[in-house]
Design a protein around this motif. Structure first.
Motif, PDB file in Angstrom:
ATOM      1  N   HIS A 203     -21.190  10.436  93.370  1.00  0.00           N
ATOM      2  CA  HIS A 203     -22.284   9.473  92.198  1.00  0.00           C
ATOM      3  C   HIS A 203     -22.507   8.217  92.669  1.00  0.00           C
ATOM      4  N   THR A 204     -23.644   7.736  92.597  1.00  0.00           N
ATOM      5  CA  THR A 204     -23.901   6.153  92.909  1.00  0.00           C
ATOM      6  C   THR A 204     -24.433   5.551  91.641  1.00  0.00           C
ATOM      7  N   PRO A 205     -23.747   5.397  90.523  1.00  0.00           N
ATOM      8  CA  PRO A 205     -24.414   4.661  89.472  1.00  0.00           C
ATOM      9  C   PRO A 205     -24.766   3.403  89.507  1.00  0.00           C
ATOM     10  N   TYR A 206     -24.319   2.862  90.906  1.00  0.00           N
ATOM     11  CA  TYR A 206     -24.820   1.546  91.026  1.00  0.00           C
ATOM     12  C   TYR A 206     -26.250   1.498  91.527  1.00  0.00           C
ATOM     13  N   ASP A 207     -26.961   2.582  91.708  1.00  0.00           N
ATOM     14  CA  ASP A 207     -28.385   2.439  91.813  1.00  0.00           C
ATOM     15  C   ASP A 207     -29.325   2.042  91.019  1.00  0.00           C
ATOM     16  N   GLY A 208     -28.512   1.693  89.754  1.00  0.00           N
ATOM     17  CA  GLY A 208     -29.542   0.963  88.428  1.00  0.00           C
ATOM     18  C   GLY A 208     -29.262   2.190  87.440  1.00  0.00           C
ATOM     19  N   SER A 209     -28.872   3.356  87.534  1.00  0.00           N
ATOM     20  CA  SER A 209     -29.003   4.207  86.781  1.00  0.00           C
ATOM     21  C   SER A 209     -28.037   4.087  85.564  1.00  0.00           C
TER      22      SER A 209
ATOM     23  N   PHE B 232     -19.297   8.214  68.028  1.00  0.00           N
ATOM     24  CA  PHE B 232     -18.218   8.823  67.974  1.00  0.00           C
ATOM     25  C   PHE B 232     -18.484   9.923  66.691  1.00  0.00           C
ATOM     26  N   ASP B 233     -18.853   9.190  65.475  1.00  0.00           N
ATOM     27  CA  ASP B 233     -18.942   9.988  64.405  1.00  0.00           C
ATOM     28  C   ASP B 233     -20.032  10.904  64.385  1.00  0.00           C
ATOM     29  N   GLY B 234     -21.111  10.600  65.084  1.00  0.00           N
ATOM     30  CA  GLY B 234     -22.199  11.631  65.255  1.00  0.00           C
ATOM     31  C   GLY B 234     -21.933  12.905  66.345  1.00  0.00           C
ATOM     32  N   LEU B 235     -21.076  12.963  67.095  1.00  0.00           N
ATOM     33  CA  LEU B 235     -20.976  13.624  68.160  1.00  0.00           C
ATOM     34  C   LEU B 235     -20.700  15.251  67.753  1.00  0.00           C
ATOM     35  N   GLN B 236     -21.502  16.194  68.028  1.00  0.00           N
ATOM     36  CA  GLN B 236     -21.098  17.349  67.540  1.00  0.00           C
ATOM     37  C   GLN B 236     -20.959  18.194  68.911  1.00  0.00           C
ATOM     38  N   GLY B 237     -21.857  19.392  68.710  1.00  0.00           N
ATOM     39  CA  GLY B 237     -21.647  20.378  69.890  1.00  0.00           C
ATOM     40  C   GLY B 237     -22.069  19.956  71.136  1.00  0.00           C
ATOM     41  N   GLN B 238     -22.927  19.079  71.189  1.00  0.00           N
ATOM     42  CA  GLN B 238     -23.279  18.496  72.623  1.00  0.00           C
ATOM     43  C   GLN B 238     -22.443  17.373  73.368  1.00  0.00           C
ATOM     44  N   PRO B 239     -22.060  17.877  74.494  1.00  0.00           N
ATOM     45  CA  PRO B 239     -21.211  16.897  75.013  1.00  0.00           C
ATOM     46  C   PRO B 239     -22.127  15.789  75.696  1.00  0.00           C
ATOM     47  N   VAL B 240     -21.423  14.527  75.948  1.00  0.00           N
ATOM     48  CA  VAL B 240     -22.314  13.517  76.727  1.00  0.00           C
ATOM     49  C   VAL B 240     -21.311  13.079  77.966  1.00  0.00           C
ATOM     50  N   GLU B 241     -21.974  12.176  78.571  1.00  0.00           N
ATOM     51  CA  GLU B 241     -21.492  11.564  79.786  1.00  0.00           C
ATOM     52  C   GLU B 241     -21.913  10.294  79.971  1.00  0.00           C
ATOM     53  N   ARG B 242     -21.119   9.578  80.818  1.00  0.00           N
ATOM     54  CA  ARG B 242     -21.606   8.257  81.074  1.00  0.00           C
ATOM     55  C   ARG B 242     -20.661   7.831  82.276  1.00  0.00           C
ATOM     56  N   PHE B 243     -21.330   6.676  83.053  1.00  0.00           N
ATOM     57  CA  PHE B 243     -20.610   6.168  84.041  1.00  0.00           C
ATOM     58  C   PHE B 243     -20.403   4.644  84.183  1.00  0.00           C
ATOM     59  N   ASN B 244     -19.136   4.400  84.714  1.00  0.00           N
ATOM     60  CA  ASN B 244     -18.975   2.962  84.803  1.00  0.00           C
ATOM     61  C   ASN B 244     -18.340   3.016  86.326  1.00  0.00           C
ATOM     62  N   TRP B 245     -18.496   1.583  86.897  1.00  0.00           N
ATOM     63  CA  TRP B 245     -17.889   1.441  88.007  1.00  0.00           C
ATOM     64  C   TRP B 245     -17.473  -0.037  88.404  1.00  0.00           C
ATOM     65  N   SER B 246     -16.864  -0.265  89.605  1.00  0.00           N
ATOM     66  CA  SER B 246     -16.235  -1.706  90.067  1.00  0.00           C
ATOM     67  C   SER B 246     -15.802  -1.586  91.466  1.00  0.00           C
TER      68      SER B 246
ATOM     69  N   ILE C  26     -15.408   1.169  96.229  1.00  0.00           N
ATOM     70  CA  ILE C  26     -16.099   1.473  95.001  1.00  0.00           C
ATOM     71  C   ILE C  26     -15.322   2.482  94.237  1.00  0.00           C
ATOM     72  N   ARG C  27     -15.114   1.904  92.955  1.00  0.00           N
ATOM     73  CA  ARG C  27     -14.366   2.942  91.948  1.00  0.00           C
ATOM     74  C   ARG C  27     -15.113   3.124  91.110  1.00  0.00           C
ATOM     75  N   VAL C  28     -15.702   4.601  90.807  1.00  0.00           N
ATOM     76  CA  VAL C  28     -16.723   5.122  90.059  1.00  0.00           C
ATOM     77  C   VAL C  28     -15.825   6.136  89.035  1.00  0.00           C
ATOM     78  N   GLU C  29     -16.022   5.749  87.606  1.00  0.00           N
ATOM     79  CA  GLU C  29     -15.503   6.602  86.755  1.00  0.00           C
ATOM     80  C   GLU C  29     -16.640   7.394  85.979  1.00  0.00           C
ATOM     81  N   ARG C  30     -16.466   8.572  86.042  1.00  0.00           N
ATOM     82  CA  ARG C  30     -17.397   9.542  85.385  1.00  0.00           C
ATOM     83  C   ARG C  30     -16.582  10.063  84.224  1.00  0.00           C
TER      84      ARG C  30
END
Length: 311
Positions: free
Chosen positions: A8-14, A181-195, A233-237
């Motif tokens: 994963h390359t979230p530092y590409d601006g995504s 968090f309150d609105g999360l239902q059946g559809q999982p979600v993802e995000r990325f963090n990096w350092s 590069i430490r990427v968190e998915r």
């Protein structure tokens, strides 16, 4: 020799730093398994043997939700990753490893979340809704990215995120996260963090006191000559999934570590390095202190700028 490119390359601006950036996640991409499965699980087992109190916490009333997490993984992994996981139900196991029961300290042998954590490279956190919002009710965190599980245990989201610039109690991002968090239902979600970190340690904790000291002293972690050798590069998915029975939320964190130097061999190195440098330049002082990059930002940017130059 085959050169492995970053997964994963979230530092590409995504996935810009200090933004929420949640995106829908298809369940068939929920858990990642790669060539590092066995070494990552070996490191988890080592940590359970040496410092179990630092990497596992639980409220007693979460055992049913923990079992729910284990059951979801036990159904998912052999079906999605049959080359690395086999069996069913309580007998699911990782190919090439002895039973997780032999790897856990006796006090954790009846904790389903501890067993679940030794099936996957992800860390597993259970968030539960209470009068004060969503709190960290149980968790296996073997690979922390500069935070302490013991310090966050039992705290609601707004307190958990209090050290993050712009995400403290009463801020708009904090309110948005609670509503998500309150609105999360059946559809999982993802995000990325990096350092960026010095060295390739997966277990990378940091207490609040250490974070304050780091921001105050702003120590240099990279000399001019060792960025190429020691900067990683430490990427968190991260994924969020509502548990269908308990209605708790499972928060997973998968760590990817890549040498910064690997970008020099990437086919999109010019664009990646330029975007990486731009995002480091855009961080304000509080954000730099939080990431531990105040003393090193300029030399990292210079290194990346050199990489981005077209020959």
């Amino acid at each position: 020799m085959t050169i492995r490119q970053p997964t994963h390359t979230p530092y590409d601006g995504s996935s810009k730093l200090f933004t929420i950036g949640l995106k829908p996640l298809e369940l068939n991409r929920w858990i990642e398994v790669d060539h590092l499965l066995l070494p990552h699980l070996a490191e988890k087992r080592r940590l359970y043997a040496e410092i179990p109190e630092k990497i596992f916490v639980e409220e007693e009333e979460t055992r049913d939700a923990q079992q729910e997490v284990f059951d979801l993984l036990a159904g998912y992994l052999p079906a999605k990753h049959p080359e690395t996981h086999r069996g069913a139900g309580s007998d699911v196991e990782v190919v090439g490893l002895e039973s997780a029961s032999n790897a856990l300290p006796p006090e954790l042998n009846k904790a389903p979340l501890a067993h679940a954590s030794l099936l996957v490279q992800e860390d597993l956190i259970i968030m539960r809704r209470g009068d004060n919002g969503w709190r960290l009710a149980a968790g296996s965190l073997c690979f922390p990215s500069s935070w302490s599980l013991q310090e966050k245990f039992g705290k609601p989201l707004q307190q958990i995120h209090a050290p993050v610039p712009g995400f403290g109690p009463g801020t708009r991002p904090a309110d948005l996260i609670n509503r998500m968090f309150d609105g999360l239902q059946g559809q999982p979600v993802e995000r990325f963090n990096w350092s960026i970190q010095a060295g390739d340690a997966l277990y990378h904790p940091l207490s609040n006191g250490e974070r304050i000291d780091r921001a105050t002293n702003r120590p240099t972690r990279f000399s001019d000559g060792d960025i190429n050798a020691h900067a990683f590069i430490r990427v968190e998915r991260q994924t969020l999934r509502k548990l269908p029975v308990s209605r708790d939320i499972l928060f997973t964190i998968r760590i990817h570590l890549d040498p910064l130097a690997v970008l020099a061999r990437h086919p999109d190195k010019v664009a990646l390095a330029a975007s990486f440098a731009d995002q480091l330049n855009a961080l304000d002082q509080a954000q730099l202190d939080y990431k531990g990059l105040s003393a090193d930002r300029d030399r990292l940017v210079s290194y990346l700028a050199g990489m981005a130059m077209v020959a």
